[in-house]
Enzyme design. Structure first.
Site, PDB file in Angstrom:
ATOM      1  N   VAL A   6      -5.301   6.546  -8.708  1.00 33.88           N
ATOM      2  CA  VAL A   6      -5.759   5.166  -8.546  1.00 33.88           C
ATOM      3  C   VAL A   6      -4.583   4.217  -8.319  1.00 33.88           C
ATOM      4  CG1 VAL A   6      -7.038   3.289  -9.643  1.00 33.88           C
ATOM      5  CG2 VAL A   6      -7.675   5.656 -10.094  1.00 33.88           C
ATOM      6  N   CYS A   7      -4.697   3.358  -7.289  1.00 40.09           N
ATOM      7  CA  CYS A   7      -3.763   2.232  -7.165  1.00 40.09           C
ATOM      8  C   CYS A   7      -4.574   0.989  -6.799  1.00 40.09           C
ATOM      9  CB  CYS A   7      -2.669   2.508  -6.130  1.00 40.09           C
ATOM     10  SG  CYS A   7      -3.181   2.450  -4.415  1.00 40.09           S
ATOM     11  N   GLY A   8      -3.934  -0.135  -6.650  1.00 43.85           N
ATOM     12  CA  GLY A   8      -4.642  -1.399  -6.467  1.00 43.85           C
ATOM     13  C   GLY A   8      -5.637  -1.383  -5.323  1.00 43.85           C
TER      14      GLY A   8
END
Lengths: 90, 509
Positions: A6-8
């Site tokens: 997960v990233c932004g």
């Protein structure tokens, strides 16, 4: 096992994390399927995975999921990723 | 013989001319090169093609959501208003320029690998979505410059320009990046590099005696803005309602009610129609991002795998959030400062430049301000502490408002759409490329190749003379921070000693 990175936005760093996780898993002889996601939809998809990897800044966004969440400081540091994956290799 | 020609025609017209199939084939070839199983190759190719089609579907939603917004802004201000969002403009351009941009990506990636292999600029640009945006931008401005019939020239010149910019920008930011990370392992591959270098330079100039942003305790209440779906939609709701109210004030009812296709019956319905359209915009952007995510999930690993084999030891140039952990507070301060800069620039354009030059009204795009402003804040803090982060972010906000306005002058009929590119490098590079291409296929082509060579040469000199010698910007600020740390450590040590002494006294008594 299924791992979610997960990233932004789910299009930049999480994709690189996915690549590194796949490489490390191959070295460890683990059979993993890695998918990527943005912080917004990660809560919904986290439960379909066995492990979630994200940055320390985004970990609070994932509160409440039943899947274990591990934070990675440096997405390019294969040793750090190895340390995390080894915990789950069995 | 005729059959062969028919088959080749079929392949070139019906397959290689369709961007979605082309992207699928590229992903499949990449996965084959990585020696993946047949199933994975088929799945990857299919997913990449589907992702591209999802992108187009999202573009339809966004375009229809933005149409009334453009009219509202025009009714209210008399100016043409746009929200720079790379994803949106890329998706809008995909049907027309998708094939050219797909060829540019593949060819420029090869050029970049060759440059990384044989020249001092050993960078491998791996930020997939920025490759997609840059290739679309170049396909677009060069097509308008050279004329749409010269697609081969567009692809060749575009690939050279893109191959060069992918190794040049990481080199220009490298000393600043080294100051941020305190090492030399990471490079930034993100097309707002002008904003980062400028922010780093400003920080070094103004923040010699400014404390770091990281000693500030921030409220947790702002962290929800990290979710781009929430922040983008919220901003659009605010913008839509502001201009709906504005238009309702300055124009009579029978004019404003025609803006929305739903034909609202009264003002209540009118404002709710604006609200609904703002949500539609957020939905469209989410769909586009979903498509981008699926494509990149297949393409980037393949690209990285190939790069590792061809250029072992080259530095991967990565997306900007990679520097956020080196200054979480700085990234938030930079984002807010950048947004403030965007609003100041908006007012300047609205009241002064717009009427004078006919420049479009550039409204703040949430995604560029968040990532670019955040990055600028981190760079500004690294060389100039708090004041560096604030000023660097602010100037970045000015840049990503004025430069997109400039870019719209070379976007031909696409300048009439309600979106444009949002990051600094897309804008300055695209503007120069578009202006030079305007000289026509021959003169423009030659001028652009010379421009690419000169830029590359400057970057080589910079890399050898500045980066490789280990120069770091903001030395005075670093000394100051070291001093502050020394003082703090001394104070801590003194406090500890005092506590020990007090304990010892207590024990004696």
């Amino acid at each position: 096992m299924d791992i979610l990175c997960v990233c932004g936005n789910g299009i930049g760093t999480s994709v690189l994390l996915k690549v590194n996780v796949e490489n490390v898993a191959a070295d460890l002889g683990m059979d993993v399927t890695v998918t990527t996601s943005d912080a917004g939809s990660a809560k919904g998809t986290a439960n379909m995975n066995d492990l979630v990897l994200t940055s320390p800044q985004l970990a609070p966004e994932l509160e409440g999921t039943t899947t274990p969440v591990e934070t990675v400081q440096n997405f390019m540091d294969t040793d750090e990723i190895k340390g995390i994956l080894e915990k789950y290799a069995d | 013989m005729n059959v062969l020609i028919d088959v080749l025609n079929f392949i070139s017209q019906q397959i290689l001319n369709v961007p979605a199939y082309l992207i699928g084939i590229v992903a499949a070839i990449g996965l084959i090169a990585l020696k993946r199983s047949a199933g994975q190759v088929i799945a990857g190719g299919l997913k990449a093609a589907m992702g591209y089609l999802i992108l187009g579907a999202g573009a339809t939603v966004v375009t229809s959501a933005l149409a009334p917004f453009g009219q509202l802004v025009f009714t209210a201000t008399g100016a043409h208003g746009v929200v720079p969002t790379n994803e949106v403009i890329t998706a809008q351009a995909s049907s027309q320029f998708g094939a050219a941009s797909a060829y540019i990506i593949v060819l420029s990636f090869i050029i970049m690998l060759l440059l990384a292999r044989f020249t001092p600029l050993k960078y491998v640009f791996l930020t997939g979505h920025h490759m997609v945006f840059m290739s679309t931008l170049l396909a677009l401005v060069l097509s308008f410059g050279f004329g749409k019939s010269n697609q081969t020239l567009v692809v060749i010149v575009g690939a050279v320009l893109m191959g060069v910019i992918m190794v040049v920008m990481p080199s220009f930011t490298q000393p600043f990046t080294n100051r941020v990370t305190g090492g030399d392992q990471l490079s930034v591959g993100h097309f707002n590099s002008l904003g980062y270098a400028v922010s780093g330079a400003i920080g070094a100039a103004v923040g010699k005696k400014s404390k770091s942003t990281e000693d500030i305790n921030f409220p947790k209440g702002l962290s929800f803005l990290r979710d781009s779906m929430v922040s983008t939609t919220l901003l659009m709701v605010v913008l839509y309602l502001i201009f709906a109210i504005w238009a309702a004030i300055v124009s009579p009812w029978n004019v404003v009610k025609k803006i929305f296709p739903s034909n609202p019956a009264d003002y209540g319905a009118f404002f709710m129609a604006a609200f609904a359209q703002a949500l539609q915009f957020g939905i469209g952007v989410s769909i586009i991002l979903y498509g981008v995510r699926i494509i990149l999930g297949e393409l980037v690993p393949a690209f990285q795998g190939i790069a590792k084999r061809v250029v072992p030891g080259a530095k991967p140039a990565l997306d900007i959030p990679i520097v956020f952990p080196y200054g979480p507070n700085a990234s938030l301060i930079g984002f807010l400062s950048s947004f403030a800069g965007g609003l100041v620039a908006l007012v300047l354009i609205g009241f002064w430049l717009g009427p004078a030059w006919g420049v479009a009204l550039i409204l703040p795009g949430m995604v560029p301000h968040f990532f670019d402003g955040g990055g600028a804040g981190v760079f500004g803090n690294a060389t100039g502490g708090r004041i560096g982060a604030i000023l660097g972010g602010f100037v970045n906000g000015l840049l990503i408002t004025f430069l997109p306005a400039l870019l719209m002058t070379v976007m031909g009929t696409f300048g009439l759409k309600n979106s444009t590119f949002g990051d600094a490098d897309f804008c300055w590079y695209g503007t120069i490329a578009g202006k030079l291409a305007g000289f026509g296929p021959v003169a423009g082509g030659i001028a652009l190749i010379i421009f690419a060579v000169v830029l590359f040469a400057i970057a080589c000199v910079w890399q050898v003379k500045v980066v490789n010698t280990g120069w770091l910007p903001g030395a005075k600020h670093a000394e100051f921070i070291a001093e502050v740390k020394k003082q703090e450590d001394a104070e801590k040590a003194a406090a500890k000693a005092a506590a020990k002494a007090a304990k010892a006294d207590a024990a004696k008594a």
